[in-house]
Design a protein around this motif. Structure first.
Motif, PDB file in Angstrom:
ATOM      1  N   VAL A 195       0.823  -1.213   0.000  1.00  0.00           N
ATOM      2  CA  VAL A 195       0.000   0.000   0.000  1.00  0.00           C
ATOM      3  C   VAL A 195       0.859   1.265   0.000  1.00  0.00           C
ATOM      4  CG1 VAL A 195      -0.191   0.180   2.524  1.00  0.00           C
ATOM      5  CG2 VAL A 195      -2.027   1.083   1.073  1.00  0.00           C
ATOM      6  N   SER A 196       0.306   2.305  -0.614  1.00  0.00           N
ATOM      7  CA  SER A 196       0.893   3.636  -0.567  1.00  0.00           C
ATOM      8  C   SER A 196      -0.165   4.554   0.044  1.00  0.00           C
ATOM      9  CB  SER A 196       1.252   4.109  -1.982  1.00  0.00           C
ATOM     10  OG  SER A 196       1.693   5.445  -1.946  1.00  0.00           O
ATOM     11  N   LEU A 197       0.167   5.217   1.151  1.00  0.00           N
ATOM     12  CA  LEU A 197      -0.778   6.068   1.871  1.00  0.00           C
ATOM     13  C   LEU A 197      -0.230   7.488   1.906  1.00  0.00           C
ATOM     14  CD1 LEU A 197      -2.712   5.220   5.050  1.00  0.00           C
ATOM     15  CD2 LEU A 197      -1.459   7.358   4.926  1.00  0.00           C
ATOM     16  N   THR A 198      -1.054   8.440   1.467  1.00  0.00           N
ATOM     17  CA  THR A 198      -0.619   9.835   1.396  1.00  0.00           C
ATOM     18  C   THR A 198      -1.556  10.718   2.199  1.00  0.00           C
ATOM     19  OG1 THR A 198       0.202   9.425  -0.838  1.00  0.00           O
ATOM     20  CG2 THR A 198      -0.015  11.723  -0.165  1.00  0.00           C
ATOM     21  N   GLU A 199      -0.995  11.507   3.105  1.00  0.00           N
ATOM     22  CA  GLU A 199      -1.746  12.504   3.882  1.00  0.00           C
ATOM     23  C   GLU A 199      -1.558  13.844   3.178  1.00  0.00           C
ATOM     24  OE1 GLU A 199      -3.374  12.256   6.919  1.00  0.00           O
ATOM     25  OE2 GLU A 199      -2.818  10.238   7.545  1.00  0.00           O
ATOM     26  N   GLY A 200      -2.628  14.370   2.577  1.00  0.00           N
ATOM     27  CA  GLY A 200      -2.527  15.649   1.872  1.00  0.00           C
ATOM     28  C   GLY A 200      -1.447  15.604   0.817  1.00  0.00           C
ATOM     29  N   ASN A 201      -0.488  16.536   0.910  1.00  0.00           N
ATOM     30  CA  ASN A 201       0.617  16.586  -0.045  1.00  0.00           C
ATOM     31  C   ASN A 201       1.917  16.049   0.538  1.00  0.00           C
ATOM     32  OD1 ASN A 201      -0.893  17.747  -2.175  1.00  0.00           O
ATOM     33  ND2 ASN A 201      -0.755  19.748  -1.179  1.00  0.00           N
ATOM     34  N   ASP A 202       1.833  15.340   1.678  1.00  0.00           N
ATOM     35  CA  ASP A 202       3.027  14.770   2.298  1.00  0.00           C
ATOM     36  C   ASP A 202       3.616  13.659   1.429  1.00  0.00           C
ATOM     37  OD1 ASP A 202       2.561  16.454   4.419  1.00  0.00           O
ATOM     38  OD2 ASP A 202       1.816  14.897   5.761  1.00  0.00           O
TER      39      ASP A 202
ATOM     40  N   GLU B 161      -7.601  -3.291  -5.152  1.00  0.00           N
ATOM     41  CA  GLU B 161      -7.268  -4.426  -6.016  1.00  0.00           C
ATOM     42  C   GLU B 161      -7.424  -5.687  -5.184  1.00  0.00           C
ATOM     43  OE1 GLU B 161      -3.378  -4.111  -7.815  1.00  0.00           O
ATOM     44  OE2 GLU B 161      -3.848  -2.163  -8.713  1.00  0.00           O
ATOM     45  N   ASP B 162      -8.149  -6.648  -5.719  1.00  0.00           N
ATOM     46  CA  ASP B 162      -8.334  -7.943  -5.046  1.00  0.00           C
ATOM     47  C   ASP B 162      -8.825  -7.796  -3.603  1.00  0.00           C
ATOM     48  OD1 ASP B 162      -7.471  -9.309  -7.364  1.00  0.00           O
ATOM     49  OD2 ASP B 162      -5.374  -8.999  -6.783  1.00  0.00           O
ATOM     50  N   GLY B 163      -9.739  -6.851  -3.369  1.00  0.00           N
ATOM     51  CA  GLY B 163     -10.339  -6.677  -2.051  1.00  0.00           C
ATOM     52  C   GLY B 163      -9.484  -5.926  -1.047  1.00  0.00           C
ATOM     53  N   LYS B 164      -8.340  -5.395  -1.493  1.00  0.00           N
ATOM     54  CA  LYS B 164      -7.430  -4.666  -0.600  1.00  0.00           C
ATOM     55  C   LYS B 164      -7.172  -3.266  -1.146  1.00  0.00           C
ATOM     56  CE  LYS B 164      -6.454  -8.308   1.996  1.00  0.00           C
ATOM     57  NZ  LYS B 164      -6.801  -8.405   3.387  1.00  0.00           N
ATOM     58  N   ILE B 165      -6.846  -2.352  -0.240  1.00  0.00           N
ATOM     59  CA  ILE B 165      -6.517  -0.982  -0.623  1.00  0.00           C
ATOM     60  C   ILE B 165      -5.046  -0.933  -1.014  1.00  0.00           C
ATOM     61  CG2 ILE B 165      -6.296   1.405   0.177  1.00  0.00           C
ATOM     62  CD1 ILE B 165      -8.631   0.705   2.159  1.00  0.00           C
ATOM     63  N   VAL B 166      -4.780  -0.515  -2.266  1.00  0.00           N
ATOM     64  CA  VAL B 166      -3.401  -0.411  -2.738  1.00  0.00           C
ATOM     65  C   VAL B 166      -2.899   1.026  -2.687  1.00  0.00           C
ATOM     66  CG1 VAL B 166      -3.499  -2.491  -4.157  1.00  0.00           C
ATOM     67  CG2 VAL B 166      -4.134  -0.295  -5.157  1.00  0.00           C
ATOM     68  N   SER B 167      -3.841   1.977  -2.652  1.00  0.00           N
ATOM     69  CA  SER B 167      -3.482   3.386  -2.580  1.00  0.00           C
ATOM     70  C   SER B 167      -4.565   4.111  -1.791  1.00  0.00           C
ATOM     71  CB  SER B 167      -3.385   3.973  -3.995  1.00  0.00           C
ATOM     72  OG  SER B 167      -3.204   5.370  -3.940  1.00  0.00           O
ATOM     73  N   GLU B 168      -4.123   4.933  -0.831  1.00  0.00           N
ATOM     74  CA  GLU B 168      -5.068   5.691  -0.016  1.00  0.00           C
ATOM     75  C   GLU B 168      -4.542   7.106   0.119  1.00  0.00           C
ATOM     76  OE1 GLU B 168      -7.872   4.535   3.509  1.00  0.00           O
ATOM     77  OE2 GLU B 168      -5.796   4.438   4.197  1.00  0.00           O
ATOM     78  N   ARG B 169      -5.421   8.078  -0.123  1.00  0.00           N
ATOM     79  CA  ARG B 169      -5.022   9.481   0.025  1.00  0.00           C
ATOM     80  C   ARG B 169      -6.070  10.223   0.831  1.00  0.00           C
ATOM     81  NH1 ARG B 169      -2.607  13.707  -4.392  1.00  0.00           N
ATOM     82  NH2 ARG B 169      -2.129  15.317  -2.866  1.00  0.00           N
ATOM     83  N   PHE B 170      -5.588  10.993   1.804  1.00  0.00           N
ATOM     84  CA  PHE B 170      -6.431  11.795   2.679  1.00  0.00           C
ATOM     85  C   PHE B 170      -6.296  13.262   2.281  1.00  0.00           C
ATOM     86  CE2 PHE B 170      -5.332   8.043   5.027  1.00  0.00           C
ATOM     87  CZ  PHE B 170      -6.480   7.711   5.720  1.00  0.00           C
ATOM     88  N   TYR B 171      -7.427  13.910   2.030  1.00  0.00           N
ATOM     89  CA  TYR B 171      -7.482  15.341   1.753  1.00  0.00           C
ATOM     90  C   TYR B 171      -8.129  15.985   2.973  1.00  0.00           C
ATOM     91  CZ  TYR B 171      -6.588  13.900  -3.053  1.00  0.00           C
ATOM     92  OH  TYR B 171      -6.044  13.347  -4.174  1.00  0.00           O
ATOM     93  N   HIS B 172      -7.360  16.812   3.705  1.00  0.00           N
ATOM     94  CA  HIS B 172      -7.833  17.384   4.968  1.00  0.00           C
ATOM     95  C   HIS B 172      -8.300  18.825   4.807  1.00  0.00           C
ATOM     96  CE1 HIS B 172      -6.092  14.044   7.204  1.00  0.00           C
ATOM     97  NE2 HIS B 172      -5.015  14.178   6.462  1.00  0.00           N
ATOM     98  N   ALA B 173      -9.301  19.167   5.627  1.00  0.00           N
ATOM     99  CA  ALA B 173      -9.758  20.559   5.700  1.00  0.00           C
ATOM    100  C   ALA B 173      -9.192  21.172   6.964  1.00  0.00           C
ATOM    101  CB  ALA B 173     -11.275  20.618   5.738  1.00  0.00           C
TER     102      ALA B 173
END
Length: 119
Positions: A35-42, A107-119
């Motif tokens: 997985v690749s997880l991104t918080e905003g533009n971090d 993909e295949d029931g799993k999260i491969v990429s997640e991105r959070f856009y915060h206010a």
């Protein structure tokens, strides 16, 4: 179509776990190993073990979990979207309320990429 339904079912379960404050359980169940997880533009955090280790570190500072509430969800192809509010009190007494939109690629029931856009 079955992929779409599967994602909707998985998203519903994922959000139920988050609403109960079961963040680690949700990550263990639904994050892909790469997985690749991104918080905003971090800079993205990569790898399930790394993401979970960092989540545990963040959660160690939480004194009281108040809520994780989701307002809108959508699935388009292999991508899910939702708006939510997370609220908690840190152990040092600071009240935190985060409003966010989350975009997950599955993909295949799993999260491969997640991105959070915060206010």
């Amino acid at each position: 179509m079955s992929q779409h339904l599967n994602i909707e079912e998985n998203l519903k379960d994922l959000l139920s776990l988050l609403a109960d404050g079961k963040f680690i359980e949700a990550q263990e169940k639904y994050l892909a190993n790469d997985v690749s997880l991104t918080e905003g533009n971090d800079t993205p955090k990569t790898g399930k073990e790394n993401v979970i280790a960092q989540e545990k570190e963040v959660l160690s500072g939480v004194g009281e979990f108040i809520r994780y509430e989701v307002f809108n969800t959508a699935v388009n192809g292999n991508v899910s979207f939702y708006e939510g509010v997370m609220e908690y009190v840190q152990k040092d007494g600071v009240h935190v309320k985060v409003e966010q939109t989350v975009v997950d690629k599955w993909e295949d029931g799993k999260i491969v990429s997640e991105r959070f856009y915060h206010a």
